[in-house]
Write a protein that holds these residues in place. Structure first.
Motif: not given
Length: 356
Positions: A225-241, A271-283
């Protein structure tokens, strides 16, 4: 009983269900196979059980090759989603079934079977239903009886296929906690299939995240959950922006911020990069310093102790859709917002992946 899976492939016609799967399950672990429908998790469970054979690769139990062993030789207990209890038998007889059908030379005596069944019914906290029939039990009780029946034959490995999928949410939650406590008591190596992220996080000691027949990541619940190895894992384990940027000299630049670009992820300069940011990790801030975007408040919704805020982005990134933010009620009341307020999005954690 340890389980080692090496280079397993499985086709069903033209469909490649499992692709080069390698997995090591240590003795006594409670492991979740987690992923979306069609990812291969049930196929892998059935191959471990001996209900299917791999096209290539091997399965070893405690170092011994079990790849070509029949399911009866593997010493596994199997719990299905829909209980599979015998409706014409009492609960007692259902639990005893695996013992009574053993070859005569291996079959325990009647008194030994009775004591074993009583012990198992006490273990699953249902000794008072021994004389009832399955249709007289609740769904949660039937699933616990199915588990007791699987344990009656003293399996070396316990396999569970979506064991709580047919139950309502409250019963599922109760049984998840119960299964975790039971495993801590009996310590039999267990593997269960689920597509429910919360279930996997709450019950298992290790999670195997699968996608399109491959393993994306293996780790403890907190790790994946905290250190997903891939973008898929990050998305699958919770909502991301999602927030898009570019890599320059080893850094991913997103808005006014930069974050280290992970090595080995194809994130070279330009290269293009994408940041995943979970809803509770935003101020949410009123000043742009440290922000990765600006937006206006379009929705404020109270859900129990949480405040869910939806933001409409301004400028770059509008094509990525609205931003979801979750704040505790206490945090929100420190700086309440109104519809239409303009705010800056300030991340508290950044996960960077290759993107387009």
């Amino acid at each position: 009983m340890s389980i080692i899976i090496e280079n397993v492939n499985k086709h069903f016609g033209g469909f490649h269900a499992l692709q080069d799967v390698d997995l090591n399950i240590p003795t006594g672990e409670l492991v979740a196979l987690l992923g979306p429908s069609g990812c291969g998790k049930t196929s892998l469970l059935r191959i471990i059980a001996g209900l299917e054979r791999p096209d290539t690769g091997s399965i070893r139990f405690n170092g011994e090759d079990a790849t070509r062993q029949h399911v009866r030789e593997r010493g596994v207990g199997f719990v299905f989603q829909h209980y599979a209890l015998f409706h014409h038998m009492t609960v007692f007889d259902n639990v005893a079934f695996g013992l009574t059908v053993r070859p005569k030379a291996e079959r325990p005596g009647k008194e030994e079977i009775r004591e074993k069944v009583r012990e198992l019914l006490r273990l699953v906290q249902l000794e008072f239903v021994a004389d009832r029939y399955p249709n007289q039990l609740s769904g949660g009780q039937r699933q616990r009886i199915a588990l007791a029946r699987a344990l009656a034959v003293e399996p070396k490995v316990l396999l569970l296929d979506e064991p709580f999928g047919a139950l309502d949410a409250n019963v599922r939650k109760e049984l998840r906690r119960w299964l975790r406590r039971l495993h801590d008591e009996i310590h039999v190596t267990s593997v269960f299939v689920t597509h429910d992220q919360e279930e996997a996080m709450e019950v298992s000691s290790q999670i195997v995240v699968m996608n399109k027949g491959r393993i994306e990541q293996v780790g403890a619940p907190d790790e994946v959950y905290e250190r997903p190895a891939t973008a898929f894992v990050s998305r699958f384990l919770g909502s991301v922006n999602l927030f898009h940027g570019r890599v320059h000299s080893g850094w991913a630049h997103i808005g006014d911020l930069k974050a280290p670009a992970p090595e080995g992820a194809g994130l070279v300069s330009g290269a293009a990069a994408v940041v995943h940011l979970r809803p509770h990790e935003i101020d949410l801030a009123t000043e742009p310093a440290g922000s990765i975007g600006v937006a206006r408040v379009s929705s404020i919704l109270t859900v129990g102790p949480m405040i869910r805020i939806e933001l409409e982005r301004e400028g770059e990134g509008r094509e990525d859709g609205p931003v979801e933010v979750e704040l505790t009620r206490e945090r929100y009341l420190q700086a309440p917002l109104a519809l239409g307020d303009r705010v800056f999005i300030r991340p508290r954690n950044l996960r960077v992946f290759a993107g387009t």
